[in-house]
Design an enzyme around this catalytic site. Structure first.
Site, mmCIF file in Angstrom:
data_model
loop_
_atom_site.group_PDB
_atom_site.id
_atom_site.type_symbol
_atom_site.label_atom_id
_atom_site.label_comp_id
_atom_site.label_asym_id
_atom_site.label_seq_id
_atom_site.Cartn_x
_atom_site.Cartn_y
_atom_site.Cartn_z
ATOM 1 N NE ARG A 176 -3.701 -2.440 0.230
ATOM 2 C CZ ARG A 176 -3.422 -3.596 -0.391
ATOM 3 N NH1 ARG A 176 -2.369 -3.678 -1.193
ATOM 4 N NH2 ARG A 176 -4.202 -4.645 -0.251
ATOM 5 C CB SER A 227 -8.880 -0.645 4.638
ATOM 6 O OG SER A 227 -9.543 -1.748 4.075
ATOM 7 C CD GLU A 297 -5.074 0.298 3.168
ATOM 8 O OE1 GLU A 297 -5.874 0.285 2.231
ATOM 9 O OE2 GLU A 297 -4.692 -0.736 3.751
#
Length: 304
Positions: A176, A227, A297
């Site tokens: 990510r 998320s 995130e």
């Protein structure tokens, strides 16, 4: 005075939409965020380059967004110019096993179109909200794959105005993250993706399964940002938060989703501060109970 002059120059240059003091709650999937000093939506790549040139002449700060997913914008808004990549930055060309696509193109729309052509490789992204540029920027992924696995090269505009085509290796992809987030801030303008010929029915079936999984397990019927935490592998953030008994926990208008504990939803006119307080409470609780330090995130941006 400086801001008024900057607005005037951007408008006179006909770079696209130029909106002073634009509420960013109108441009994020969480429906949260104070005003951008100036929001610019360039009409095409040339207009984006002109925008950047004017920004540099004024030595103004700038931030790029796409569809506003994976973002939590401060209640105090964002200083300088916010560049929104969307209309005019969303061309698409498919030649054989190669897809060339604009950074402002919807990732969900792209996956659907490519899959219907019987081309495989992008099914993992079914249901991931946001743009192609944003997906490259954060190496978006799901179902065991991510953008680093399908990207051939990305056309990037760096904050100093330099433009370059970068390979996945040069983008320094990891879980990510990419070079563009902190090491060398930049915008993904276009991406060239590798796909393969597959059985159309199989590809569409996998795509639908992935979409259904997201629809049945994630609360996209509420304003949310995706998320909130990275998975602290081999553990999963959602499982830890649920085990801690925090599903449904509320601060202000922000609530831990009862459907998936790694999502915070804007349940009732939430402010960014509500979400930040809830993130802090979750981190503290999970650390105390399981000795796991959760990392966000979602990208938290704007004035402190």
């Amino acid at each position: 005075m400086e801001q008024l002059q900057l607005v005037k120059e951007l408008q006179e240059a006909n770079v696209g939409k130029v909106l002073p003091s634009e509420p960013l709650a109108n441009h994020t999937t969480m429906k949260i965020g104070g005003p951008a000093d100036i929001l610019v939506e360039p009409s095409n790549l040339a207009m984006l380059q002109e925008t950047m040139k004017i920004i540099h002449q004024h030595q103004s700060k700038w931030t790029a967004i796409g569809r506003g997913s994976n973002l939590l914008v401060s209640d105090k808004g964002i200083e300088g110019v916010v560049i929104k990549l969307g209309n005019g930055m969303d061309d698409l060309e498919v030649e054989g096993n190669e897809v060339k696509v604009g950074g402002g193109y919807s990732l969900i729309k792209l996956v659907t179109i490519i899959s219907k052509k019987g081309l495989t490789g992008l099914e993992f992204a079914a249901g991931i909200p946001g743009t192609v540029g944003g997906a490259v920027y954060m190496n978006a992924g799901a179902h065991g794959s991510d953008m680093s696995k399908v990207l051939k090269k990305a056309h990037v505009l760096f904050e100093d105005g330099e433009m370059a085509w970068l390979t996945p290796e040069e983008l320094k992809f990891s879980y990510r993250t990419s070079l563009l987030q902190k090491e060398r801030p930049g915008i993904c303008l276009e991406a060239v993706l590798n796909v393969e010929e597959g059985n159309r029915e199989d590809v569409v079936s996998t795509l639908q399964k992935n979409k259904d999984y997201r629809r049945n397990t994630q609360p996209f019927n509420y304003p949310c940002a995706g998320s909130i935490f990275r998975n602290p592998l081999p553990e999963y953030a959602g499982a830890l938060i649920e085990k801690a008994g925090l599903k449904g926990y509320t601060i202000g208008g922000a609530k831990v989703s009862e459907m998936h504990a790694n999502f915070i939803v804007n349940d009732n006119g939430a402010k960014a501060q509500d979400v930040l307080d809830l993130i802090a409470h979750i981190k503290k609780t999970v650390l105390e109970l399981y000795n796991v330090q959760l990392e966000t995130e979602v990208e938290i941006i704007g004035r402190k």
